[in-house]
Design a protein around this motif. Structure first.
Motif, PDB file in Angstrom:
ATOM      1  N   ARG A   1       0.808  -1.225   0.000  1.00 60.78           N
ATOM      2  CA  ARG A   1       0.000   0.000   0.000  1.00 60.78           C
ATOM      3  C   ARG A   1       0.841   1.275   0.000  1.00 60.78           C
ATOM      4  O   ARG A   1       0.408   2.317   0.482  1.00 60.78           O
ATOM      5  N   GLU A   2       2.042   1.182  -0.566  1.00 62.41           N
ATOM      6  CA  GLU A   2       2.894   2.354  -0.715  1.00 62.41           C
ATOM      7  C   GLU A   2       3.428   2.423  -2.141  1.00 62.41           C
ATOM      8  O   GLU A   2       3.790   1.395  -2.727  1.00 62.41           O
ATOM      9  N   CYS A   3       3.494   3.620  -2.699  1.00 66.18           N
ATOM     10  CA  CYS A   3       4.063   3.788  -4.025  1.00 66.18           C
ATOM     11  C   CYS A   3       4.683   5.172  -4.144  1.00 66.18           C
ATOM     12  O   CYS A   3       4.388   6.081  -3.361  1.00 66.18           O
ATOM     13  N   ASN A   4       5.563   5.317  -5.136  1.00 67.97           N
ATOM     14  CA  ASN A   4       6.306   6.562  -5.326  1.00 67.97           C
ATOM     15  C   ASN A   4       6.500   6.829  -6.807  1.00 67.97           C
ATOM     16  O   ASN A   4       6.508   5.894  -7.622  1.00 67.97           O
ATOM     17  N   LEU A   5       6.664   8.106  -7.140  1.00 69.95           N
ATOM     18  CA  LEU A   5       7.105   8.483  -8.474  1.00 69.95           C
ATOM     19  C   LEU A   5       8.621   8.559  -8.446  1.00 69.95           C
ATOM     20  O   LEU A   5       9.196   9.323  -7.662  1.00 69.95           O
ATOM     21  N   ASN A   6       9.261   7.773  -9.304  1.00 67.31           N
ATOM     22  CA  ASN A   6      10.716   7.706  -9.322  1.00 67.31           C
ATOM     23  C   ASN A   6      11.255   7.952 -10.723  1.00 67.31           C
ATOM     24  O   ASN A   6      10.599   7.663 -11.722  1.00 67.31           O
ATOM     25  N   GLU A   7      12.443   8.470 -10.757  1.00 67.91           N
ATOM     26  CA  GLU A   7      13.112   8.745 -12.025  1.00 67.91           C
ATOM     27  C   GLU A   7      13.601   7.448 -12.654  1.00 67.91           C
ATOM     28  O   GLU A   7      14.142   6.575 -11.974  1.00 67.91           O
ATOM     29  N   VAL A   8      13.395   7.313 -13.959  1.00 69.26           N
ATOM     30  CA  VAL A   8      13.905   6.163 -14.710  1.00 69.26           C
ATOM     31  C   VAL A   8      14.621   6.677 -15.960  1.00 69.26           C
ATOM     32  O   VAL A   8      14.305   7.755 -16.467  1.00 69.26           O
ATOM     33  N   ALA A   9      15.578   5.912 -16.425  1.00 68.88           N
ATOM     34  CA  ALA A   9      16.308   6.269 -17.643  1.00 68.88           C
ATOM     35  C   ALA A   9      15.566   5.747 -18.862  1.00 68.88           C
ATOM     36  O   ALA A   9      15.042   4.633 -18.856  1.00 68.88           O
ATOM     37  N   LEU A  10      15.523   6.558 -19.904  1.00 71.76           N
ATOM     38  CA  LEU A  10      14.948   6.122 -21.169  1.00 71.76           C
ATOM     39  C   LEU A  10      16.043   5.520 -22.044  1.00 71.76           C
ATOM     40  O   LEU A  10      17.118   6.112 -22.188  1.00 71.76           O
ATOM     41  N   PRO A  11      15.778   4.366 -22.650  1.00 72.19           N
ATOM     42  CA  PRO A  11      16.784   3.801 -23.553  1.00 72.19           C
ATOM     43  C   PRO A  11      16.884   4.600 -24.838  1.00 72.19           C
ATOM     44  O   PRO A  11      15.962   5.332 -25.212  1.00 72.19           O
TER      45      PRO A  11
ATOM     46  N   GLY B   1      -4.585   4.099 -17.390  1.00 75.49           N
ATOM     47  CA  GLY B   1      -5.708   3.612 -16.599  1.00 75.49           C
ATOM     48  C   GLY B   1      -5.234   2.670 -15.513  1.00 75.49           C
ATOM     49  O   GLY B   1      -4.242   1.955 -15.671  1.00 75.49           O
ATOM     50  N   VAL B   2      -5.965   2.659 -14.411  1.00 78.18           N
ATOM     51  CA  VAL B   2      -5.673   1.759 -13.297  1.00 78.18           C
ATOM     52  C   VAL B   2      -6.588   0.552 -13.405  1.00 78.18           C
ATOM     53  O   VAL B   2      -7.815   0.680 -13.401  1.00 78.18           O
ATOM     54  N   SER B   3      -5.988  -0.631 -13.532  1.00 75.77           N
ATOM     55  CA  SER B   3      -6.763  -1.870 -13.541  1.00 75.77           C
ATOM     56  C   SER B   3      -6.934  -2.314 -12.092  1.00 75.77           C
ATOM     57  O   SER B   3      -6.041  -2.916 -11.492  1.00 75.77           O
ATOM     58  N   ARG B   4      -8.076  -1.985 -11.503  1.00 72.81           N
ATOM     59  CA  ARG B   4      -8.228  -2.083 -10.050  1.00 72.81           C
ATOM     60  C   ARG B   4      -7.991  -3.484  -9.507  1.00 72.81           C
ATOM     61  O   ARG B   4      -7.302  -3.642  -8.490  1.00 72.81           O
ATOM     62  N   GLY B   5      -8.562  -4.512 -10.131  1.00 72.94           N
ATOM     63  CA  GLY B   5      -8.429  -5.850  -9.580  1.00 72.94           C
ATOM     64  C   GLY B   5      -6.990  -6.300  -9.515  1.00 72.94           C
ATOM     65  O   GLY B   5      -6.479  -6.710  -8.462  1.00 72.94           O
ATOM     66  N   THR B   6      -6.289  -6.214 -10.643  1.00 74.25           N
ATOM     67  CA  THR B   6      -4.904  -6.682 -10.696  1.00 74.25           C
ATOM     68  C   THR B   6      -3.980  -5.773  -9.903  1.00 74.25           C
ATOM     69  O   THR B   6      -3.142  -6.241  -9.119  1.00 74.25           O
ATOM     70  N   GLU B   7      -4.123  -4.466 -10.075  1.00 73.14           N
ATOM     71  CA  GLU B   7      -3.207  -3.556  -9.393  1.00 73.14           C
ATOM     72  C   GLU B   7      -3.439  -3.521  -7.880  1.00 73.14           C
ATOM     73  O   GLU B   7      -2.526  -3.214  -7.112  1.00 73.14           O
ATOM     74  N   ARG B   8      -4.651  -3.868  -7.428  1.00 70.50           N
ATOM     75  CA  ARG B   8      -4.859  -3.992  -5.978  1.00 70.50           C
ATOM     76  C   ARG B   8      -4.000  -5.122  -5.418  1.00 70.50           C
ATOM     77  O   ARG B   8      -3.376  -4.985  -4.364  1.00 70.50           O
ATOM     78  N   LEU B   9      -3.958  -6.256  -6.130  1.00 71.01           N
ATOM     79  CA  LEU B   9      -3.127  -7.370  -5.667  1.00 71.01           C
ATOM     80  C   LEU B   9      -1.650  -6.981  -5.665  1.00 71.01           C
ATOM     81  O   LEU B   9      -0.898  -7.338  -4.747  1.00 71.01           O
ATOM     82  N   VAL B  10      -1.222  -6.250  -6.703  1.00 65.64           N
ATOM     83  CA  VAL B  10       0.167  -5.792  -6.767  1.00 65.64           C
ATOM     84  C   VAL B  10       0.453  -4.827  -5.622  1.00 65.64           C
ATOM     85  O   VAL B  10       1.468  -4.941  -4.921  1.00 65.64           O
ATOM     86  N   CYS B  11      -0.444  -3.868  -5.414  1.00 62.16           N
ATOM     87  CA  CYS B  11      -0.264  -2.854  -4.380  1.00 62.16           C
ATOM     88  C   CYS B  11      -0.181  -3.477  -2.988  1.00 62.16           C
ATOM     89  O   CYS B  11       0.573  -3.001  -2.130  1.00 62.16           O
ATOM     90  N   GLU B  12      -0.920  -4.545  -2.769  1.00 63.61           N
ATOM     91  CA  GLU B  12      -0.937  -5.198  -1.455  1.00 63.61           C
ATOM     92  C   GLU B  12       0.120  -6.289  -1.328  1.00 63.61           C
ATOM     93  O   GLU B  12       0.232  -6.921  -0.278  1.00 63.61           O
ATOM     94  N   GLY B  13       0.887  -6.517  -2.397  1.00 67.28           N
ATOM     95  CA  GLY B  13       1.909  -7.552  -2.349  1.00 67.28           C
ATOM     96  C   GLY B  13       1.344  -8.958  -2.313  1.00 67.28           C
ATOM     97  O   GLY B  13       1.959  -9.862  -1.746  1.00 67.28           O
ATOM     98  N   ARG B  14       0.189  -9.157  -2.969  1.00 63.89           N
ATOM     99  CA  ARG B  14      -0.493 -10.457  -2.894  1.00 63.89           C
ATOM    100  C   ARG B  14      -0.434 -11.242  -4.195  1.00 63.89           C
ATOM    101  O   ARG B  14      -1.261 -12.127  -4.423  1.00 63.89           O
ATOM    102  N   VAL B  15       0.535 -10.956  -5.053  1.00 70.58           N
ATOM    103  CA  VAL B  15       0.728 -11.795  -6.234  1.00 70.58           C
ATOM    104  C   VAL B  15       1.409 -13.087  -5.778  1.00 70.58           C
ATOM    105  O   VAL B  15       2.500 -13.044  -5.201  1.00 70.58           O
ATOM    106  N   PRO B  16       0.801 -14.258  -5.980  1.00 65.96           N
ATOM    107  CA  PRO B  16       1.386 -15.503  -5.492  1.00 65.96           C
ATOM    108  C   PRO B  16       2.773 -15.744  -6.097  1.00 65.96           C
ATOM    109  O   PRO B  16       3.019 -15.416  -7.265  1.00 65.96           O
ATOM    110  N   CYS B  17       3.658 -16.332  -5.308  1.00 66.81           N
ATOM    111  CA  CYS B  17       5.010 -16.630  -5.802  1.00 66.81           C
ATOM    112  C   CYS B  17       4.961 -17.465  -7.074  1.00 66.81           C
ATOM    113  O   CYS B  17       5.770 -17.267  -7.987  1.00 66.81           O
ATOM    114  N   SER B  18       4.010 -18.368  -7.153  1.00 63.78           N
ATOM    115  CA  SER B  18       3.900 -19.236  -8.326  1.00 63.78           C
ATOM    116  C   SER B  18       3.554 -18.475  -9.590  1.00 63.78           C
ATOM    117  O   SER B  18       3.757 -18.974 -10.706  1.00 63.78           O
ATOM    118  N   GLU B  19       3.023 -17.243  -9.444  1.00 58.63           N
ATOM    119  CA  GLU B  19       2.568 -16.461 -10.593  1.00 58.63           C
ATOM    120  C   GLU B  19       3.474 -15.277 -10.898  1.00 58.63           C
ATOM    121  O   GLU B  19       3.142 -14.450 -11.746  1.00 58.63           O
TER     122      GLU B  19
END
Length: 339
Positions: free
Chosen positions: A26-36, A51-69
């Motif tokens: 439940r934490e995120c930041n805007l960070n600098e990245v290099a362009l190739p 766009g924010v894909s709520r279902g998938t990005e909620r799992l990402v935001c909460e750190g709930r993506v299973p290790c197997s996936e």
């Protein structure tokens, strides 16, 4: 690499960009990245909307993506690894500002994370047709999911079709179903407010206790055990139940007792990562993406974008947007200064 992120700073217009990173639960930041550097077939895209894909990005935001996936869940332009830190997302729309001469100025969709500028091969960019506004084009990936689901289901004219779960995917599946001649389409959701979306998009609505029975095809998109039970109860003899929910970690009870076997029901997984077997021989990913984009040429679909957030505010507002029970459907991230 992801572990060498720098805090957000003013970007170099030629070589730098700002991107959203999920950094902890439940934490995120805007960070600098290099362009190739651009290769001969690469394009530099200035992002207009994502766009924010709520279902998938909620799992990402909460750190709930299973290790197997962890590998299967990687987005095409993801950086970092699950659970954190990771740059994730797949609904970006922008303008090509550098690249092959015949691409310059085009508005395109890309399966790219939230980032103000990015470089991508022209083959990974889907042109946005004139009849589809750039803001609405952020729905293209979700429309692909809905289209693929109908191919998996074998939906047809005059079918009785029930969709359980009135989130973005459920609403798009129902909208597509309602375009089938003679189809009887009902959205089922626990939120009475979803009835207004159903009326606007042209199909019926019911609360779970009043869900239709004897359906030819049922789509389940609520990501709840109760919703799956409702979907099974709505299916007629030998009907197909198309499971669209992504549950992440944990077991999900399924109501496979009672008349499930006697009615010879089929419970079928549908996932957009592969083109449906019913179309795979003839349909490439590019053809499916272009078809989904063309389907967005309906002004009524703007109702599915219920929030708008400035990119500069995204890190602060996104955790709340993805919190369980948060209101709304889809958030459009705006990258241009709005007067």
């Amino acid at each position: 690499m992801a572990r060498e992120l720098k805090p957000a700073t003013p970007t170099d217009a030629r070589t730098k960009a700002l991107a959203l990173w999920y950094t902890a639960p439940r934490e995120c930041n805007l960070n600098e990245v290099a362009l190739p550097a651009l290769g001969p077939d690469d394009c530099l895209v200035t992002t207009l909307w994502s766009g924010v894909s709520r279902g998938t990005e909620r799992l990402v935001c909460e750190g709930r993506v299973p290790c197997s996936e962890h590998e299967r869940m990687r987005a095409p332009f993801q950086q970092g690894d699950f659970p954190f830190p990771v740059k994730y997302g797949y609904c970006a729309v922008g303008r090509i500002d550098a690249g092959p001469q015949d691409t310059l100025g085009r508005i395109v969709f890309c399966l790219h994370p939230h980032q103000d500028r990015f470089v991508a091969p022209r083959g990974s960019l889907v042109p946005v047709p004139d009849g589809v506004p750039a803001r609405r084009a952020i729905l293209a990936a979700n429309m692909e999911t809905a289209l693929n689901a109908h191919w998996d289901a074998g939906s047809g004219p005059a079918d009785r079709i029930v969709i359980v779960g009135g989130g973005l995917i459920g609403l798009l599946v129902a909208w597509l179903a309602a375009r089938l001649p003679g189809a009887e389409v009902t959205l089922v959701d626990v939120e009475p407010g979803r009835a207004a979306f159903a009326a606007k998009l042209g199909f019926g609505f019911a609360l779970p206790d009043a869900a239709p029975r004897d359906a030819d095809i049922v789509f389940h998109a609520s990501a709840t055990a109760a919703g799956l039970a409702t979907a099974i109860a709505a299916a007629g003899t030998e009907a197909r139940i198309i499971e669209l929910s992504w549950y992440g970690e944990g077991a999900v009870p399924a109501s496979l007792g009672g008349a499930f076997h006697a009615r010879r029901l089929q419970l079928i997984s549908s996932q957009v990562g592969l083109v449906s077997a019913a179309r795979r021989v003839r349909w490439s990913y590019a053809r499916r993406a272009e078809a989904a984009m063309a389907l967005l040429a309906d002004d009524r679909l703007d109702a599915l974008i219920t929030d708008e957030i400035a990119f500069g505010d995204l890190a602060r507002r996104l955790p709340g947007l993805l919190a369980p029970g948060a209101a709304g459907l889809t958030a459009a991230i705006c990258y241009e200064t709005r007067s």
